[in-house]
Scaffold this motif. Sequence first.
Motif, PDB file in Angstrom:
ATOM      1  N   SER A  25       0.826  -1.212   0.000  1.00 22.78           N
ATOM      2  CA  SER A  25       0.000   0.000   0.000  1.00 22.78           C
ATOM      3  C   SER A  25       0.857   1.257   0.000  1.00 22.78           C
ATOM      4  O   SER A  25       0.550   2.230  -0.696  1.00 22.78           O
ATOM      5  N   ILE A  26       1.944   1.239   0.772  1.00 19.58           N
ATOM      6  CA  ILE A  26       2.826   2.410   0.820  1.00 19.58           C
ATOM      7  C   ILE A  26       3.489   2.639  -0.536  1.00 19.58           C
ATOM      8  O   ILE A  26       3.533   3.769  -1.043  1.00 19.58           O
ATOM      9  N   SER A  27       4.001   1.563  -1.130  1.00 15.09           N
ATOM     10  CA  SER A  27       4.678   1.715  -2.421  1.00 15.09           C
ATOM     11  C   SER A  27       3.700   2.098  -3.525  1.00 15.09           C
ATOM     12  O   SER A  27       4.041   2.856  -4.444  1.00 15.09           O
ATOM     13  N   THR A  28       2.478   1.592  -3.432  1.00 16.60           N
ATOM     14  CA  THR A  28       1.484   1.875  -4.464  1.00 16.60           C
ATOM     15  C   THR A  28       0.900   3.273  -4.321  1.00 16.60           C
ATOM     16  O   THR A  28       0.489   3.877  -5.312  1.00 16.60           O
ATOM     17  N   TRP A  29       0.865   3.783  -3.104  1.00 15.74           N
ATOM     18  CA  TRP A  29       0.278   5.102  -2.855  1.00 15.74           C
ATOM     19  C   TRP A  29       0.917   6.171  -3.747  1.00 15.74           C
ATOM     20  O   TRP A  29       0.236   7.073  -4.230  1.00 15.74           O
ATOM     21  N   PHE A  30       2.215   6.040  -3.970  1.00 14.36           N
ATOM     22  CA  PHE A  30       2.926   7.039  -4.764  1.00 14.36           C
ATOM     23  C   PHE A  30       2.819   6.770  -6.269  1.00 14.36           C
ATOM     24  O   PHE A  30       3.207   7.613  -7.074  1.00 14.36           O
ATOM     25  N   LEU A  31       2.308   5.593  -6.631  1.00 15.49           N
ATOM     26  CA  LEU A  31       2.122   5.285  -8.048  1.00 15.49           C
ATOM     27  C   LEU A  31       0.781   5.780  -8.572  1.00 15.49           C
ATOM     28  O   LEU A  31       0.595   5.907  -9.781  1.00 15.49           O
ATOM     29  N   ILE A  32      -0.141   6.046  -7.657  1.00 21.33           N
ATOM     30  CA  ILE A  32      -1.504   6.385  -8.070  1.00 21.33           C
ATOM     31  C   ILE A  32      -1.543   7.701  -8.838  1.00 21.33           C
ATOM     32  O   ILE A  32      -2.189   7.807  -9.886  1.00 21.33           O
ATOM     33  N   SER A  33      -0.856   8.703  -8.320  1.00 22.26           N
ATOM     34  CA  SER A  33      -0.930  10.041  -8.914  1.00 22.26           C
ATOM     35  C   SER A  33       0.029  10.233 -10.082  1.00 22.26           C
ATOM     36  O   SER A  33      -0.084  11.217 -10.811  1.00 22.26           O
ATOM     37  N   SER A  34       0.983   9.330 -10.252  1.00 21.43           N
ATOM     38  CA  SER A  34       1.954   9.479 -11.342  1.00 21.43           C
ATOM     39  C   SER A  34       1.521   8.668 -12.554  1.00 21.43           C
ATOM     40  O   SER A  34       0.942   7.589 -12.419  1.00 21.43           O
ATOM     41  N   GLU A  35       1.803   9.209 -13.720  1.00 18.96           N
ATOM     42  CA  GLU A  35       1.423   8.522 -14.956  1.00 18.96           C
ATOM     43  C   GLU A  35       2.322   7.308 -15.172  1.00 18.96           C
ATOM     44  O   GLU A  35       3.545   7.395 -15.079  1.00 18.96           O
ATOM     45  N   GLN A  36       1.690   6.186 -15.466  1.00 23.34           N
ATOM     46  CA  GLN A  36       2.422   4.941 -15.659  1.00 23.34           C
ATOM     47  C   GLN A  36       2.578   4.651 -17.154  1.00 23.34           C
ATOM     48  O   GLN A  36       1.633   4.800 -17.920  1.00 23.34           O
ATOM     49  N   SER A  37       3.777   4.245 -17.534  1.00 19.03           N
ATOM     50  CA  SER A  37       4.033   3.894 -18.927  1.00 19.03           C
ATOM     51  C   SER A  37       4.580   2.477 -18.999  1.00 19.03           C
ATOM     52  O   SER A  37       5.212   1.985 -18.050  1.00 19.03           O
ATOM     53  N   ILE A  38       4.331   1.832 -20.117  1.00 25.40           N
ATOM     54  CA  ILE A  38       4.790   0.452 -20.295  1.00 25.40           C
ATOM     55  C   ILE A  38       6.315   0.387 -20.237  1.00 25.40           C
ATOM     56  O   ILE A  38       6.897  -0.472 -19.561  1.00 25.40           O
ATOM     57  N   LYS A  39       6.970   1.305 -20.942  1.00 28.10           N
ATOM     58  CA  LYS A  39       8.430   1.304 -20.992  1.00 28.10           C
ATOM     59  C   LYS A  39       9.034   1.516 -19.610  1.00 28.10           C
ATOM     60  O   LYS A  39       9.966   0.808 -19.203  1.00 28.10           O
ATOM     61  N   HIS A  40       8.506   2.479 -18.880  1.00 31.76           N
ATOM     62  CA  HIS A  40       9.043   2.792 -17.559  1.00 31.76           C
ATOM     63  C   HIS A  40       8.839   1.636 -16.587  1.00 31.76           C
ATOM     64  O   HIS A  40       9.734   1.297 -15.801  1.00 31.76           O
ATOM     65  N   ASN A  41       7.673   1.013 -16.643  1.00 35.15           N
ATOM     66  CA  ASN A  41       7.392  -0.077 -15.712  1.00 35.15           C
ATOM     67  C   ASN A  41       8.211  -1.323 -16.028  1.00 35.15           C
ATOM     68  O   ASN A  41       8.638  -2.036 -15.115  1.00 35.15           O
ATOM     69  N   PHE A  42       8.436  -1.586 -17.311  1.00 36.84           N
ATOM     70  CA  PHE A  42       9.278  -2.735 -17.644  1.00 36.84           C
ATOM     71  C   PHE A  42      10.735  -2.469 -17.274  1.00 36.84           C
ATOM     72  O   PHE A  42      11.485  -3.408 -16.989  1.00 36.84           O
ATOM     73  N   ARG A  43      11.132  -1.209 -17.258  1.00 40.07           N
ATOM     74  CA  ARG A  43      12.463  -0.886 -16.762  1.00 40.07           C
ATOM     75  C   ARG A  43      12.546  -1.177 -15.263  1.00 40.07           C
ATOM     76  O   ARG A  43      13.567  -1.679 -14.770  1.00 40.07           O
ATOM     77  N   ARG A  44      11.470  -0.868 -14.545  1.00 42.04           N
ATOM     78  CA  ARG A  44      11.434  -1.203 -13.117  1.00 42.04           C
ATOM     79  C   ARG A  44      11.529  -2.713 -12.902  1.00 42.04           C
ATOM     80  O   ARG A  44      12.238  -3.185 -12.003  1.00 42.04           O
ATOM     81  N   ILE A  45      10.801  -3.453 -13.720  1.00 42.17           N
ATOM     82  CA  ILE A  45      10.830  -4.914 -13.599  1.00 42.17           C
ATOM     83  C   ILE A  45      12.234  -5.444 -13.863  1.00 42.17           C
ATOM     84  O   ILE A  45      12.721  -6.341 -13.166  1.00 42.17           O
TER      85      ILE A  45
END
Length: 205
Positions: A25-45
């Motif tokens: 929940s803490i880690s996701t709380w900061f993801l809610i307001s930020s725009e998510q992109s496929i490229k950025h998230n796969f870089r995180r993975i």
Amino acid sequence: MTPVREIFAFLFLGAGKIGVTIFFSISTWFLISSEQSIKHNFRRIWLMERELLFWSLTLLIAFTLAKKSLLSPTMMLNSVFPVITSLWWYASAYASFLAILPFLQYALLAMGPKRHTQLALMLLLVFGPLSLVPYPTIFGIYITNVAGFMYLFILLSCYKLYLKQFNVKQLWILMASGLLIGVLITVLKDAVIVLMFADNTPTSW
């Protein structure tokens, strides 16, 4: 198991699940307001995969040196591919969640506040009571993997984006109420079990 032990088991054995929920929940709380992109998230993975690979190979070497008999092809494969083989379930579920997140966020924003709130309320009304049932239900199947992360994200994003946020006092009341309900359910379950098997207790002559 006595009722007292049941309550202690509820408090301490459930701490792991509570910790996972809080951490996510803490880690996701900061993801809610930020725009998510496929490229950025796969870089995180990919970054997470590299970190997990380092630790999985380190542990593999340590276990091999400590006790070579523990080494197996399955262990070696899991250590080389820790995410896709679900070596650690949380990391694998979180990686899957990150891959789905851009599409989930887009869908929730597209449906608007009304539909989003209705969806969150429906999920809460379905899975909320099921979480209190002291018997295996679909809650346990869906909530302990990536579907559970999606469930929490839908609730948290609805709360953060559209609802009035609780103050500290209200949050403490909610936490205490949830704990009290859990303890009462545990005690009630024990009482029902005692009553069910009371007639089967052998009598002494």
